[in-house]
Design an enzyme around this catalytic site. Sequence first.
Site, PDB file in Angstrom:
ATOM      1  N   LYS A  21       0.842  -1.215   0.000  1.00  0.00           N
ATOM      2  CA  LYS A  21       0.000   0.000   0.000  1.00  0.00           C
ATOM      3  C   LYS A  21       0.866   1.251   0.000  1.00  0.00           C
ATOM      4  O   LYS A  21       0.658   2.160  -0.790  1.00  0.00           O
ATOM      5  CB  LYS A  21      -0.909   0.003   1.237  1.00  0.00           C
ATOM      6  CG  LYS A  21      -1.598   1.330   1.486  1.00  0.00           C
ATOM      7  CD  LYS A  21      -2.478   1.323   2.700  1.00  0.00           C
ATOM      8  CE  LYS A  21      -1.822   1.771   3.974  1.00  0.00           C
ATOM      9  NZ  LYS A  21      -1.528   3.215   4.036  1.00  0.00           N
ATOM     10  N   ASN A  22       1.842   1.271   0.887  1.00  0.00           N
ATOM     11  CA  ASN A  22       2.634   2.505   1.020  1.00  0.00           C
ATOM     12  C   ASN A  22       3.616   2.711  -0.128  1.00  0.00           C
ATOM     13  O   ASN A  22       4.204   3.784  -0.254  1.00  0.00           O
ATOM     14  CB  ASN A  22       3.379   2.512   2.363  1.00  0.00           C
ATOM     15  CG  ASN A  22       2.434   2.784   3.517  1.00  0.00           C
ATOM     16  OD1 ASN A  22       1.267   3.087   3.309  1.00  0.00           O
ATOM     17  ND2 ASN A  22       2.939   2.649   4.733  1.00  0.00           N
ATOM     18  N   CYS A 114      -5.465   8.241   8.819  1.00  0.00           N
ATOM     19  CA  CYS A 114      -5.700   7.596  10.110  1.00  0.00           C
ATOM     20  C   CYS A 114      -5.430   8.595  11.237  1.00  0.00           C
ATOM     21  O   CYS A 114      -4.492   9.378  11.164  1.00  0.00           O
ATOM     22  CB  CYS A 114      -4.766   6.412  10.283  1.00  0.00           C
ATOM     23  SG  CYS A 114      -5.166   5.033   9.224  1.00  0.00           S
ATOM     24  N   ARG A 119       0.046  15.092  12.992  1.00  0.00           N
ATOM     25  CA  ARG A 119       0.917  14.773  11.857  1.00  0.00           C
ATOM     26  C   ARG A 119       1.155  16.035  11.055  1.00  0.00           C
ATOM     27  O   ARG A 119       0.468  16.302  10.069  1.00  0.00           O
ATOM     28  CB  ARG A 119       0.296  13.670  10.998  1.00  0.00           C
ATOM     29  CG  ARG A 119       0.175  12.361  11.733  1.00  0.00           C
ATOM     30  CD  ARG A 119      -0.577  11.336  10.929  1.00  0.00           C
ATOM     31  NE  ARG A 119       0.279  10.542  10.072  1.00  0.00           N
ATOM     32  CZ  ARG A 119      -0.160   9.507   9.376  1.00  0.00           C
ATOM     33  NH1 ARG A 119      -1.410   9.163   9.412  1.00  0.00           N
ATOM     34  NH2 ARG A 119       0.677   8.809   8.617  1.00  0.00           N
ATOM     35  N   ASP A 302       4.240   0.937  12.085  1.00  0.00           N
ATOM     36  CA  ASP A 302       3.050   0.278  11.541  1.00  0.00           C
ATOM     37  C   ASP A 302       2.901  -1.175  12.005  1.00  0.00           C
ATOM     38  O   ASP A 302       1.905  -1.825  11.664  1.00  0.00           O
ATOM     39  CB  ASP A 302       3.060   0.330  10.000  1.00  0.00           C
ATOM     40  CG  ASP A 302       2.731   1.721   9.476  1.00  0.00           C
ATOM     41  OD1 ASP A 302       2.321   2.581  10.269  1.00  0.00           O
ATOM     42  OD2 ASP A 302       2.899   1.943   8.261  1.00  0.00           O
ATOM     43  N   ARG A 394      -8.829  -0.369   4.386  1.00  0.00           N
ATOM     44  CA  ARG A 394      -8.005   0.667   3.741  1.00  0.00           C
ATOM     45  C   ARG A 394      -6.692   0.086   3.246  1.00  0.00           C
ATOM     46  O   ARG A 394      -6.122   0.592   2.280  1.00  0.00           O
ATOM     47  CB  ARG A 394      -7.651   1.772   4.748  1.00  0.00           C
ATOM     48  CG  ARG A 394      -8.802   2.606   5.185  1.00  0.00           C
ATOM     49  CD  ARG A 394      -8.303   3.664   6.118  1.00  0.00           C
ATOM     50  NE  ARG A 394      -7.465   4.581   5.361  1.00  0.00           N
ATOM     51  CZ  ARG A 394      -7.339   5.865   5.597  1.00  0.00           C
ATOM     52  NH1 ARG A 394      -8.007   6.397   6.581  1.00  0.00           N
ATOM     53  NH2 ARG A 394      -6.565   6.617   4.872  1.00  0.00           N
TER      54      ARG A 394
HETATM   55  C1  UD1 Z   1       4.271   6.997   6.215  1.00  0.00           C
HETATM   56  C2  UD1 Z   1       3.370   5.805   6.026  1.00  0.00           C
HETATM   57  C3  UD1 Z   1       2.786   5.383   7.378  1.00  0.00           C
HETATM   58  C4  UD1 Z   1       3.896   5.150   8.390  1.00  0.00           C
HETATM   59  C5  UD1 Z   1       4.822   6.353   8.449  1.00  0.00           C
HETATM   60  C6  UD1 Z   1       6.038   6.121   9.331  1.00  0.00           C
HETATM   61  C7  UD1 Z   1       2.510   6.101   3.782  1.00  0.00           C
HETATM   62  C8  UD1 Z   1       1.333   6.370   2.912  1.00  0.00           C
HETATM   63  N1  UD1 Z   1       2.297   6.148   5.101  1.00  0.00           N
HETATM   64  O1  UD1 Z   1       3.457   8.065   6.701  1.00  0.00           O
HETATM   65  O2  UD1 Z   1       2.052   4.178   7.177  1.00  0.00           O
HETATM   66  O3  UD1 Z   1       3.326   4.959   9.669  1.00  0.00           O
HETATM   67  O4  UD1 Z   1       5.321   6.672   7.132  1.00  0.00           O
HETATM   68  O5  UD1 Z   1       6.756   5.000   8.901  1.00  0.00           O
HETATM   69  O6  UD1 Z   1       3.583   5.791   3.309  1.00  0.00           O
HETATM   70  N2  UD1 Z   1       6.462  14.763  10.512  1.00  0.00           N
HETATM   71  C9  UD1 Z   1       6.644  16.095  10.830  1.00  0.00           C
HETATM   72  N3  UD1 Z   1       6.574  17.012   9.814  1.00  0.00           N
HETATM   73  C10 UD1 Z   1       6.322  16.657   8.527  1.00  0.00           C
HETATM   74  C11 UD1 Z   1       6.137  15.298   8.209  1.00  0.00           C
HETATM   75  C12 UD1 Z   1       6.219  14.368   9.230  1.00  0.00           C
HETATM   76  O7  UD1 Z   1       6.874  16.440  11.982  1.00  0.00           O
HETATM   77  O8  UD1 Z   1       6.265  17.542   7.662  1.00  0.00           O
HETATM   78  C13 UD1 Z   1       6.527  13.756  11.607  1.00  0.00           C
HETATM   79  C14 UD1 Z   1       5.190  13.042  11.790  1.00  0.00           C
HETATM   80  O9  UD1 Z   1       4.316  13.794  12.589  1.00  0.00           O
HETATM   81  C15 UD1 Z   1       5.627  11.771  12.464  1.00  0.00           C
HETATM   82  C16 UD1 Z   1       6.976  11.489  11.803  1.00  0.00           C
HETATM   83  O10 UD1 Z   1       7.406  12.721  11.236  1.00  0.00           O
HETATM   84  O11 UD1 Z   1       5.807  11.976  13.838  1.00  0.00           O
HETATM   85  C17 UD1 Z   1       6.934  10.428  10.726  1.00  0.00           C
HETATM   86  O12 UD1 Z   1       6.049  10.806   9.712  1.00  0.00           O
HETATM   87  P1  UD1 Z   1       6.259  10.428   8.187  1.00  0.00           P
HETATM   88  O13 UD1 Z   1       7.480   9.587   8.044  1.00  0.00           O
HETATM   89  O14 UD1 Z   1       6.155  11.659   7.377  1.00  0.00           O
HETATM   90  O15 UD1 Z   1       4.983   9.521   7.931  1.00  0.00           O
HETATM   91  P2  UD1 Z   1       4.008   9.559   6.682  1.00  0.00           P
HETATM   92  O16 UD1 Z   1       4.775   9.774   5.432  1.00  0.00           O
HETATM   93  O17 UD1 Z   1       2.843  10.426   6.989  1.00  0.00           O
END
Ligand code: UD1
Length: 413
Positions: A21-22, A114, A119, A302, A394
């Site tokens: 999915k990711n 989710c 985030r 995850d 999902r």
């Molecule tokens: C992706 C995955 C999700 C997984 C996560 C962490 C997808 C579609 N989803 O989510 O399943 O749980 O990686 O492995 O691939 N953060 C900030 N600022 C930002 C962006 C992120 O502070 O601009 C923080 C987030 O709040 C969180 C951490 O960074 O605490 C990790 O987030 P991130 O790696 O960006 O996760 P996603 O890409 O949203």
Amino acid sequence: MELLVEGKATLRGEVEISTSKNAILPILIAALLSEDQVYINGVPQINDVEIVKKLLINLGATLSQQEGQLSIKSFISNIYPDYELVRQIRASLLLMGPILATRKTVKISLPGGCAIGTRPIDLHLKGFEALGARITLSGGNVIAQAKELKGSHIYLDFPSVGATENLMMAAALAHGTTYIENAALEPEVVDLANFINRMGGSVHAAGSNVIKIEGRKRLYGCTYTPIPDRIEAGTYMVAAAATGGNLLIKNVIPEHVKATTAKLLESGAQVEERDKSIRVERSGPIKPIYIKTLPYPGFPTDMQAQFMAYLSHCSGSSVITESVFENRFMHAQELARMGANIKIEGRTAIVKGVEGLGGAHVKASDLRAGAALLIAGLMAEGTTCIANSHYIDRGYERIVEKLNAVGAKICRG
Ligand code: UD1
């Protein structure tokens, strides 16, 4: 929607893992970077993919699907994706990169997904600014505009998966060379880089913490098959161990599930790695373990919820620390309804093993929390009713059919 899970199941047999999915969500979105025909193989039937398909159509792309192969012909005529779709899925934020790169302007409402704590999107926005975009926030929307995107050095304060992917896509069509420092190392980031390169892009060293992207004038059509889902594989691995079963999990890249394998071995399960499959079984007691979630190759956030369900039956006390997301322990109180003994202190959960779980009415709060309740339901005595099971759909393709084929008794209510 709900799932009714009969307890005391023992999973035995073979299960085939679907496309990640990711990996596929960003890849479908990256297809917008080329106006040529792009073909993606192995498209899983999961709700998040359906939402991304609708988003692509909403932006002006033409899609057609033949069995598992999706063909996408992009032309972005709309730079403001539909709010009703965007708010359903966090990955819609990744539309910013391709729309900005091809149309020089994008407007998007703050995305959903989710509910797993705060985030923020600051890393994405700071990166776009470094590439020369001007960012404005108004009325719950983010607007990014640039005369031209220019290659730059971007340092990420945290190796965010989404920010790395979004910036990689924008930089693929920027003028000049971009370096993303402290980039995410996740296999899904590497898969996206491979896809961009298949389209004629020039992304180097994805999978290391400095990614170099040489911008190209345009990208071309291609055919691509994304990687299998390491979190789906990990979920079945834990389900096999949790039920004292014996499962052969096929279509797995063992390297991608190393952290899950290591923790299952520590907990007393047997794990046998093969070329593209993994066998998991357990006959002895579940030993208590320590887990801390970290960016890849550390233990994946995850997989945290599924392990919490499994460890609720361990012989002693396990400790789980969630370091990636704030407030990602919503499943703990639902597991407690089933008799689990879990104490939360800030970002740490102490899971004291109990003799057994009992079936109960519980509610999924997000995708992986739902998977954890499913595992707990399989382990419990009696029937468990999981409300909000749409969260599970999902990200898990045909999960009821797959589990029932290996000995579970689950039906949709
Ligand atoms: C992706 C995955 C999700 C997984 C996560 C962490 C997808 C579609 N989803 O989510 O399943 O749980 O990686 O492995 O691939 N953060 C900030 N600022 C930002 C962006 C992120 O502070 O601009 C923080 C987030 O709040 C969180 C951490 O960074 O605490 C990790 O987030 P991130 O790696 O960006 O996760 P996603 O890409 O949203």
